[in-house]
Design a protein around this motif. Sequence first.
Motif, PDB file in Angstrom:
ATOM      1  N   LEU A   1     103.017  -9.455  27.269  1.00  0.00           N
ATOM      2  CA  LEU A   1     102.751 -10.594  28.140  1.00  0.00           C
ATOM      3  C   LEU A   1     102.525 -10.056  29.546  1.00  0.00           C
ATOM      4  O   LEU A   1     103.109  -9.040  29.933  1.00  0.00           O
ATOM      5  CB  LEU A   1     103.944 -11.549  28.139  1.00  0.00           C
ATOM      6  N   HIS A   2     101.702 -10.716  30.300  1.00  0.00           N
ATOM      7  CA  HIS A   2     101.422 -10.258  31.663  1.00  0.00           C
ATOM      8  C   HIS A   2     101.553 -11.422  32.631  1.00  0.00           C
ATOM      9  O   HIS A   2     101.363 -12.587  32.260  1.00  0.00           O
ATOM     10  CB  HIS A   2     100.028  -9.639  31.770  1.00  0.00           C
ATOM     11  N   LYS A   3     101.890 -11.106  33.863  1.00  0.00           N
ATOM     12  CA  LYS A   3     102.110 -12.141  34.866  1.00  0.00           C
ATOM     13  C   LYS A   3     100.773 -12.704  35.350  1.00  0.00           C
ATOM     14  O   LYS A   3      99.828 -11.968  35.607  1.00  0.00           O
ATOM     15  CB  LYS A   3     102.904 -11.578  36.050  1.00  0.00           C
ATOM     16  N   ILE A   4     100.723 -14.029  35.473  1.00  0.00           N
ATOM     17  CA  ILE A   4      99.553 -14.699  36.024  1.00  0.00           C
ATOM     18  C   ILE A   4     100.000 -15.753  37.037  1.00  0.00           C
ATOM     19  O   ILE A   4     101.166 -16.144  37.066  1.00  0.00           O
ATOM     20  CB  ILE A   4      98.694 -15.383  34.935  1.00  0.00           C
ATOM     21  N   THR A   5      99.092 -16.197  37.846  1.00  0.00           N
ATOM     22  CA  THR A   5      99.306 -17.380  38.681  1.00  0.00           C
ATOM     23  C   THR A   5      98.324 -18.450  38.222  1.00  0.00           C
ATOM     24  O   THR A   5      97.217 -18.151  37.766  1.00  0.00           O
ATOM     25  CB  THR A   5      99.101 -17.079  40.170  1.00  0.00           C
ATOM     26  N   PHE A   6      98.750 -19.699  38.319  1.00  0.00           N
ATOM     27  CA  PHE A   6      97.878 -20.789  37.896  1.00  0.00           C
ATOM     28  C   PHE A   6      98.190 -22.028  38.708  1.00  0.00           C
ATOM     29  O   PHE A   6      99.288 -22.174  39.259  1.00  0.00           O
ATOM     30  CB  PHE A   6      98.053 -21.076  36.398  1.00  0.00           C
ATOM     31  N   SER A   7      97.228 -22.920  38.759  1.00  0.00           N
ATOM     32  CA  SER A   7      97.412 -24.195  39.446  1.00  0.00           C
ATOM     33  C   SER A   7      97.759 -25.266  38.425  1.00  0.00           C
ATOM     34  O   SER A   7      97.055 -25.421  37.417  1.00  0.00           O
ATOM     35  CB  SER A   7      96.140 -24.593  40.208  1.00  0.00           C
ATOM     36  N   PRO A   8      98.841 -26.004  38.639  1.00  0.00           N
ATOM     37  CA  PRO A   8      99.239 -27.040  37.679  1.00  0.00           C
ATOM     38  C   PRO A   8      98.394 -28.293  37.853  1.00  0.00           C
ATOM     39  O   PRO A   8      97.583 -28.395  38.789  1.00  0.00           O
ATOM     40  CB  PRO A   8     100.688 -27.308  38.062  1.00  0.00           C
TER      41      PRO A   8
END
Length: 401
Positions: free
Chosen positions: A53-60
Amino acid sequence: MTTDKTMTSPPPSQQQTKEESQETTTKTHQPAHCGVDDKTTFTGYATSGGTTLHKITFSPRTLGPKDVEINIWYSAICGSDLHLYEKDWCKLHGEVVPGHQIAGTVAAAGPEALHKVGDRVGACLVIDACMECDECKAGHEQHCAKKTTIYKDTFKDGSSAPSYGGFANRIRLCSEFVYKVPDEIHLSEAAPLFCAGLTTYTALCKYCAGADKAIGVMGIGALGHLAIQFAKAMGSKEIVAITDSDVNPDDLNKLGATRCIDSSNKDQVKAEHHKIDLLLINSFDKSTNWEDILSLDPIQIPTMPFVHRDLKIVSSFQGGRKDVKEMLAFSAKHNIRPWIVKTPFDKINDAMELQRQKTARYCIVLEADKSKEKGSNVEADKPEGGNVEALKPVAEQYLKD
Protein backbone atom coordinates in the motif's frame (compact mmCIF):
# COMPACT_ATOMS: atom_id res chain seq x y z
CA MET A 1 -51.85 -6.84 10.06
CA THR A 2 -54.43 -7.46 7.30
CA THR A 3 -55.46 -4.66 5.00
CA ASP A 4 -59.16 -4.33 4.14
CA LYS A 5 -59.21 -4.43 0.34
CA THR A 6 -62.70 -2.87 0.24
CA MET A 7 -61.42 0.38 1.72
CA THR A 8 -62.23 3.32 -0.51
CA SER A 9 -59.33 5.22 -2.05
CA PRO A 10 -58.49 8.64 -0.67
CA PRO A 11 -59.34 11.67 -2.76
CA PRO A 12 -56.83 12.50 -5.54
CA SER A 13 -55.67 15.55 -3.62
CA GLN A 14 -54.72 13.35 -0.62
CA GLN A 15 -53.00 10.84 -2.92
CA GLN A 16 -50.92 13.61 -4.39
CA THR A 17 -49.99 14.84 -0.94
CA LYS A 18 -48.86 11.34 0.07
CA GLU A 19 -46.84 10.91 -3.12
CA GLU A 20 -45.22 14.30 -2.65
CA SER A 21 -44.43 13.35 0.95
CA GLN A 22 -42.79 10.10 -0.16
CA GLU A 23 -40.83 11.94 -2.82
CA THR A 24 -39.63 14.46 -0.24
CA THR A 25 -38.56 11.65 2.11
CA THR A 26 -36.63 9.97 -0.68
CA LYS A 27 -34.84 13.14 -1.64
CA THR A 28 -33.95 14.25 1.86
CA HIS A 29 -32.57 10.86 2.94
CA GLN A 30 -29.39 11.64 1.04
CA PRO A 31 -27.34 14.78 1.65
CA ALA A 32 -28.53 17.37 -0.83
CA HIS A 33 -25.14 17.93 -2.38
CA CYS A 34 -22.70 16.47 -4.82
CA GLY A 35 -19.19 17.13 -5.99
CA VAL A 36 -15.63 17.11 -4.75
CA ASP A 37 -14.32 19.41 -2.03
CA ASP A 38 -11.20 20.62 -3.83
CA LYS A 39 -10.24 22.84 -0.90
CA THR A 40 -9.81 19.88 1.48
CA THR A 41 -7.20 17.13 1.38
CA PHE A 42 -7.20 13.83 3.27
CA THR A 43 -4.37 11.30 3.49
CA GLY A 44 -4.79 7.58 3.01
CA TYR A 45 -3.07 4.34 2.08
CA ALA A 46 -4.12 3.01 -1.30
CA THR A 47 -3.65 0.04 -3.59
CA SER A 48 -4.31 -0.63 -7.23
CA GLY A 49 -3.16 -4.21 -6.76
CA GLY A 50 0.36 -5.28 -5.98
CA THR A 51 2.53 -6.03 -3.00
CA THR A 52 2.31 -2.82 -0.96
CA LEU A 53 0.00 0.00 0.00
CA HIS A 54 1.26 3.50 -0.66
CA LYS A 55 0.35 6.88 0.78
CA ILE A 56 -1.86 9.17 -1.29
CA THR A 57 -3.71 12.43 -0.81
CA PHE A 58 -7.24 12.89 -2.07
CA SER A 59 -10.10 15.35 -1.94
CA PRO A 60 -13.27 14.06 -0.25
CA ARG A 61 -16.80 14.79 -1.30
CA THR A 62 -18.41 18.00 -0.11
CA LEU A 63 -19.72 17.82 3.46
CA GLY A 64 -23.51 17.59 3.14
CA PRO A 65 -26.19 18.64 5.63
CA LYS A 66 -26.53 15.09 7.04
CA ASP A 67 -22.85 14.23 6.82
CA VAL A 68 -20.16 14.02 9.46
CA GLU A 69 -16.42 14.22 9.03
CA ILE A 70 -14.60 11.75 11.27
CA ASN A 71 -11.07 11.84 12.62
CA ILE A 72 -10.07 8.18 12.24
CA TRP A 73 -8.04 7.28 15.32
CA TYR A 74 -8.25 3.52 14.85
CA SER A 75 -8.81 1.30 11.80
CA ALA A 76 -8.87 -2.48 12.14
CA ILE A 77 -7.50 -4.76 9.43
CA CYS A 78 -9.83 -7.46 8.12
CA GLY A 79 -9.06 -10.56 6.09
CA SER A 80 -11.24 -9.13 3.33
CA ASP A 81 -8.86 -6.16 3.08
CA LEU A 82 -6.23 -8.67 2.03
CA HIS A 83 -8.57 -10.21 -0.54
CA LEU A 84 -9.21 -6.76 -1.98
CA TYR A 85 -5.55 -5.82 -1.82
CA GLU A 86 -4.47 -9.03 -3.58
CA LYS A 87 -7.31 -8.85 -6.14
CA ASP A 88 -8.76 -12.20 -5.07
CA TRP A 89 -12.31 -10.93 -5.40
CA CYS A 90 -12.26 -8.52 -8.31
CA LYS A 91 -10.05 -6.52 -10.62
CA LEU A 92 -9.20 -3.10 -9.21
CA HIS A 93 -9.68 0.00 -11.31
CA GLY A 94 -7.55 2.90 -10.11
CA GLU A 95 -6.54 3.69 -6.56
CA VAL A 96 -8.54 2.06 -3.78
CA VAL A 97 -8.25 3.01 -0.10
CA PRO A 98 -9.35 -0.13 1.82
CA GLY A 99 -10.48 -0.34 5.44
CA HIS A 100 -14.03 -0.81 6.73
CA GLN A 101 -13.71 -1.06 10.52
CA ILE A 102 -13.12 2.43 11.84
CA ALA A 103 -13.48 4.33 15.10
CA GLY A 104 -12.79 7.97 15.86
CA THR A 105 -14.37 11.28 16.76
CA VAL A 106 -16.55 13.67 14.81
CA ALA A 107 -14.48 16.60 13.54
CA ALA A 108 -17.24 18.39 11.62
CA ALA A 109 -20.98 17.92 11.19
CA GLY A 110 -23.64 19.17 8.81
CA PRO A 111 -26.65 21.04 10.24
CA GLU A 112 -28.92 17.96 9.98
CA ALA A 113 -26.35 15.39 11.14
CA LEU A 114 -27.27 12.87 13.83
CA HIS A 115 -23.95 13.33 15.64
CA LYS A 116 -22.12 16.38 16.92
CA VAL A 117 -18.48 17.43 16.95
CA GLY A 118 -16.54 15.44 19.54
CA ASP A 119 -18.83 12.39 19.55
CA ARG A 120 -17.10 9.01 19.68
CA VAL A 121 -18.29 7.12 16.62
CA GLY A 122 -17.53 4.32 14.20
CA ALA A 123 -18.59 2.94 10.84
CA CYS A 124 -18.57 -0.31 8.90
CA LEU A 125 -18.69 -1.56 5.31
CA VAL A 126 -22.14 -0.30 4.31
CA ILE A 127 -22.35 3.50 4.37
CA ASP A 128 -25.60 4.15 2.52
CA ALA A 129 -28.64 2.38 1.05
CA CYS A 130 -31.75 3.30 -0.94
CA MET A 131 -34.07 3.07 2.14
CA GLU A 132 -36.98 2.21 -0.20
CA CYS A 133 -36.59 -1.47 -1.12
CA ASP A 134 -38.03 -4.38 0.87
CA GLU A 135 -34.61 -5.19 2.34
CA CYS A 136 -34.13 -1.65 3.64
CA LYS A 137 -37.66 -1.47 5.02
CA ALA A 138 -36.99 -4.73 6.89
CA GLY A 139 -33.84 -3.26 8.42
CA HIS A 140 -31.46 -5.26 6.24
CA GLU A 141 -29.67 -2.38 4.54
CA GLN A 142 -26.62 -4.60 4.00
CA HIS A 143 -28.65 -6.55 1.41
CA CYS A 144 -29.85 -3.47 -0.50
CA ALA A 145 -29.04 -3.83 -4.20
CA LYS A 146 -28.28 -0.11 -4.33
CA LYS A 147 -26.14 0.12 -1.19
CA THR A 148 -22.92 2.10 -1.09
CA THR A 149 -19.85 0.47 0.42
CA ILE A 150 -17.07 2.35 2.13
CA TYR A 151 -14.43 2.03 -0.57
CA LYS A 152 -14.38 2.66 -4.34
CA ASP A 153 -18.12 2.96 -4.68
CA THR A 154 -20.54 5.55 -6.00
CA PHE A 155 -22.60 7.73 -3.68
CA LYS A 156 -26.33 7.73 -4.37
CA ASP A 157 -26.55 11.54 -4.24
CA GLY A 158 -24.57 11.76 -7.47
CA SER A 159 -21.33 12.95 -5.90
CA SER A 160 -18.48 12.79 -8.38
CA ALA A 161 -16.11 11.79 -5.57
CA PRO A 162 -15.88 8.02 -4.98
CA SER A 163 -15.96 6.53 -1.51
CA TYR A 164 -12.60 6.13 0.22
CA GLY A 165 -12.13 3.60 3.02
CA GLY A 166 -10.82 3.70 6.56
CA PHE A 167 -7.08 3.40 5.94
CA ALA A 168 -7.02 7.18 6.06
CA ASN A 169 -6.77 10.06 8.51
CA ARG A 170 -10.34 11.27 7.94
CA ILE A 171 -13.56 10.28 6.23
CA ARG A 172 -16.90 11.90 5.36
CA LEU A 173 -20.04 9.80 5.67
CA CYS A 174 -23.80 10.14 5.93
CA SER A 175 -24.47 10.27 9.68
CA GLU A 176 -27.35 7.79 9.34
CA PHE A 177 -24.71 5.09 8.80
CA VAL A 178 -22.37 6.28 11.56
CA TYR A 179 -22.78 4.82 15.05
CA LYS A 180 -22.17 6.12 18.54
CA VAL A 181 -19.59 4.05 20.42
CA PRO A 182 -20.72 3.25 23.99
CA ASP A 183 -18.69 4.99 26.69
CA GLU A 184 -17.64 1.63 28.14
CA ILE A 185 -15.74 0.65 24.98
CA HIS A 186 -12.36 2.14 24.11
CA LEU A 187 -12.17 3.30 20.50
CA SER A 188 -9.27 0.95 19.77
CA GLU A 189 -11.46 -1.97 20.85
CA ALA A 190 -14.50 -0.63 19.03
CA ALA A 191 -12.93 -0.70 15.57
CA PRO A 192 -12.92 -4.52 15.06
CA LEU A 193 -16.51 -4.74 16.29
CA PHE A 194 -17.71 -2.96 13.14
CA CYS A 195 -17.04 -6.03 10.99
CA ALA A 196 -15.74 -9.02 12.96
CA GLY A 197 -18.15 -8.28 15.79
CA LEU A 198 -21.13 -7.37 13.64
CA THR A 199 -20.80 -10.38 11.35
CA THR A 200 -20.64 -12.97 14.13
CA TYR A 201 -23.21 -11.32 16.40
CA THR A 202 -25.76 -11.09 13.58
CA ALA A 203 -25.22 -14.72 12.54
CA LEU A 204 -25.61 -16.03 16.09
CA CYS A 205 -28.76 -13.97 16.65
CA LYS A 206 -30.26 -14.89 13.29
CA TYR A 207 -29.84 -18.61 13.85
CA CYS A 208 -30.87 -18.57 17.49
CA ALA A 209 -27.79 -19.26 19.56
CA GLY A 210 -28.86 -19.60 23.18
CA ALA A 211 -29.18 -21.75 26.26
CA ASP A 212 -30.49 -24.81 24.42
CA LYS A 213 -27.82 -24.78 21.71
CA ALA A 214 -24.34 -26.25 21.39
CA ILE A 215 -22.33 -23.87 19.24
CA GLY A 216 -19.28 -24.81 17.19
CA VAL A 217 -16.91 -22.06 16.12
CA MET A 218 -14.53 -22.97 13.32
CA GLY A 219 -11.68 -20.59 12.56
CA ILE A 220 -10.44 -18.69 15.61
CA GLY A 221 -9.22 -15.39 14.29
CA ALA A 222 -10.77 -11.95 14.52
CA LEU A 223 -14.29 -13.29 13.91
CA GLY A 224 -13.97 -16.56 15.78
CA HIS A 225 -12.61 -15.18 19.05
CA LEU A 226 -15.48 -12.69 19.17
CA ALA A 227 -18.02 -15.37 18.22
CA ILE A 228 -16.99 -17.41 21.26
CA GLN A 229 -17.53 -14.40 23.52
CA PHE A 230 -20.93 -13.61 21.98
CA ALA A 231 -22.07 -17.25 22.26
CA LYS A 232 -21.04 -17.34 25.92
CA ALA A 233 -22.92 -14.10 26.66
CA MET A 234 -25.99 -15.50 24.88
CA GLY A 235 -25.94 -18.42 27.30
CA SER A 236 -25.08 -21.22 24.86
CA LYS A 237 -24.83 -24.49 26.78
CA GLU A 238 -21.68 -25.60 24.97
CA ILE A 239 -19.15 -23.72 22.86
CA VAL A 240 -16.76 -25.90 20.87
CA ALA A 241 -13.73 -24.16 19.38
CA ILE A 242 -12.53 -25.92 16.22
CA THR A 243 -9.11 -24.72 15.23
CA ASP A 244 -5.59 -25.69 14.26
CA SER A 245 -2.78 -26.41 16.67
CA ASP A 246 -1.36 -22.86 16.40
CA VAL A 247 -4.03 -21.39 18.68
CA ASN A 248 -3.36 -21.53 22.42
CA PRO A 249 -6.09 -23.59 24.19
CA ASP A 250 -5.70 -21.34 27.25
CA ASP A 251 -6.81 -18.39 25.10
CA LEU A 252 -9.90 -20.28 23.99
CA ASN A 253 -10.83 -21.17 27.55
CA LYS A 254 -10.42 -17.55 28.65
CA LEU A 255 -12.64 -16.45 25.78
CA GLY A 256 -15.37 -18.86 26.89
CA ALA A 257 -14.98 -22.10 24.95
CA THR A 258 -16.13 -25.14 26.92
CA ARG A 259 -13.88 -27.43 24.91
CA CYS A 260 -11.44 -27.27 22.00
CA ILE A 261 -10.74 -29.69 19.18
CA ASP A 262 -8.01 -29.79 16.56
CA SER A 263 -9.49 -29.50 13.07
CA SER A 264 -6.72 -31.71 11.68
CA ASN A 265 -7.57 -34.55 14.08
CA LYS A 266 -10.18 -36.66 12.29
CA ASP A 267 -11.09 -38.66 15.39
CA GLN A 268 -11.75 -35.50 17.43
CA VAL A 269 -13.82 -33.97 14.64
CA LYS A 270 -15.82 -37.16 14.11
CA ALA A 271 -16.58 -37.38 17.84
CA GLU A 272 -18.38 -34.02 17.59
CA HIS A 273 -20.80 -35.16 14.89
CA HIS A 274 -24.43 -34.94 16.12
CA LYS A 275 -23.31 -32.87 19.14
CA ILE A 276 -23.17 -29.41 17.57
CA ASP A 277 -26.44 -27.63 16.77
CA LEU A 278 -24.99 -24.59 15.03
CA LEU A 279 -21.54 -24.54 13.42
CA LEU A 280 -20.27 -21.05 12.69
CA ILE A 281 -17.59 -21.28 9.99
CA ASN A 282 -15.49 -18.12 9.97
CA SER A 283 -12.69 -19.21 7.67
CA PHE A 284 -11.76 -22.01 5.33
CA ASP A 285 -9.48 -22.62 2.37
CA LYS A 286 -8.93 -25.11 -0.43
CA SER A 287 -7.50 -27.62 2.02
CA THR A 288 -10.64 -27.69 4.21
CA ASN A 289 -12.01 -31.23 4.30
CA TRP A 290 -15.77 -30.77 4.34
CA GLU A 291 -16.36 -34.51 4.48
CA ASP A 292 -14.63 -34.60 7.87
CA ILE A 293 -16.10 -31.36 9.20
CA LEU A 294 -19.73 -31.95 8.24
CA SER A 295 -19.74 -35.74 7.88
CA LEU A 296 -20.83 -35.20 4.29
CA ASP A 297 -19.61 -36.29 0.92
CA PRO A 298 -18.36 -33.37 -1.18
CA ILE A 299 -21.46 -31.23 -1.22
CA GLN A 300 -23.87 -32.15 -3.99
CA ILE A 301 -27.60 -31.71 -3.73
CA PRO A 302 -29.32 -34.03 -3.04
CA THR A 303 -27.13 -36.15 -0.79
CA MET A 304 -28.52 -38.70 1.62
CA PRO A 305 -26.38 -37.80 4.67
CA PHE A 306 -27.48 -34.20 4.18
CA VAL A 307 -31.14 -35.22 4.18
CA HIS A 308 -30.91 -37.78 6.97
CA ARG A 309 -29.48 -35.27 9.45
CA ASP A 310 -31.74 -32.32 8.57
CA LEU A 311 -28.69 -30.14 8.00
CA LYS A 312 -28.99 -26.62 6.69
CA ILE A 313 -26.26 -24.53 5.10
CA VAL A 314 -26.93 -20.83 5.48
CA SER A 315 -24.93 -17.63 5.22
CA SER A 316 -24.82 -14.31 7.02
CA PHE A 317 -23.43 -11.03 5.70
CA GLN A 318 -22.63 -8.13 8.03
CA GLY A 319 -25.78 -6.58 9.51
CA GLY A 320 -28.19 -3.67 9.20
CA ARG A 321 -28.15 -0.43 11.16
CA LYS A 322 -30.34 -1.87 13.90
CA ASP A 323 -27.98 -4.84 14.20
CA VAL A 324 -24.96 -2.56 14.58
CA LYS A 325 -26.56 -0.61 17.42
CA GLU A 326 -27.72 -3.78 19.19
CA MET A 327 -24.28 -5.39 18.83
CA LEU A 328 -22.52 -2.37 20.34
CA ALA A 329 -24.94 -2.22 23.27
CA PHE A 330 -24.65 -5.99 23.83
CA SER A 331 -20.83 -5.79 23.74
CA ALA A 332 -20.81 -2.96 26.25
CA LYS A 333 -23.22 -4.74 28.61
CA HIS A 334 -21.43 -8.10 28.54
CA ASN A 335 -17.85 -6.79 28.41
CA ILE A 336 -17.18 -8.35 25.01
CA ARG A 337 -13.95 -6.96 23.62
CA PRO A 338 -11.60 -7.97 20.84
CA TRP A 339 -8.06 -8.94 21.73
CA ILE A 340 -6.01 -6.50 19.71
CA VAL A 341 -2.49 -5.72 18.60
CA LYS A 342 -1.98 -2.04 17.78
CA THR A 343 0.48 -0.80 15.17
CA PRO A 344 1.10 2.72 13.81
CA PHE A 345 -0.55 3.65 10.54
CA ASP A 346 2.84 4.19 8.91
CA LYS A 347 3.64 0.51 9.56
CA ILE A 348 0.64 -0.55 7.51
CA ASN A 349 2.54 -2.77 5.08
CA ASP A 350 4.19 -4.65 7.95
CA ALA A 351 0.77 -4.99 9.55
CA MET A 352 -0.72 -6.38 6.32
CA GLU A 353 2.04 -8.98 6.20
CA LEU A 354 1.30 -9.91 9.80
CA GLN A 355 -2.36 -10.32 8.79
CA ARG A 356 -1.35 -12.51 5.87
CA GLN A 357 0.69 -14.77 8.15
CA LYS A 358 -2.27 -15.11 10.56
CA THR A 359 0.00 -14.86 13.58
CA ALA A 360 -1.61 -11.89 15.37
CA ARG A 361 -3.93 -12.72 18.24
CA TYR A 362 -6.50 -11.73 17.25
CA CYS A 363 -7.13 -8.37 15.61
CA ILE A 364 -4.62 -5.89 14.16
CA VAL A 365 -5.63 -2.28 14.73
CA LEU A 366 -3.92 0.62 12.99
CA GLU A 367 -3.44 3.59 15.30
CA ALA A 368 -3.19 7.20 14.17
CA ASP A 369 -0.54 9.52 15.54
CA LYS A 370 -2.90 11.73 17.52
CA SER A 371 -0.12 14.20 18.32
CA LYS A 372 -0.40 15.42 14.72
CA GLU A 373 -3.99 16.56 15.20
CA LYS A 374 -5.13 19.59 17.16
CA GLY A 375 -7.06 18.83 20.32
CA SER A 376 -6.22 15.18 20.03
CA ASN A 377 -6.39 14.06 23.66
CA VAL A 378 -8.83 11.35 22.56
CA GLU A 379 -9.28 8.57 25.10
CA ALA A 380 -6.48 10.00 27.23
CA ASP A 381 -8.19 9.05 30.47
CA LYS A 382 -10.04 5.95 29.25
CA PRO A 383 -8.25 2.66 30.00
CA GLU A 384 -8.38 -0.14 27.48
CA GLY A 385 -9.72 -3.55 28.42
CA GLY A 386 -7.58 -6.20 30.02
CA ASN A 387 -7.30 -8.28 26.84
CA VAL A 388 -5.76 -5.53 24.74
CA GLU A 389 -2.42 -6.30 23.13
CA ALA A 390 -2.09 -9.68 24.83
CA LEU A 391 0.56 -10.58 22.28
CA LYS A 392 1.85 -7.12 21.42
CA PRO A 393 5.52 -8.13 21.96
CA VAL A 394 5.12 -10.66 19.13
CA ALA A 395 3.92 -7.95 16.79
CA GLU A 396 6.52 -5.45 17.91
CA GLN A 397 9.28 -7.98 17.31
CA TYR A 398 7.89 -8.70 13.85
CA LEU A 399 7.65 -4.99 13.07
CA LYS A 400 11.25 -4.49 14.20
CA ASP A 401 12.44 -7.28 11.96
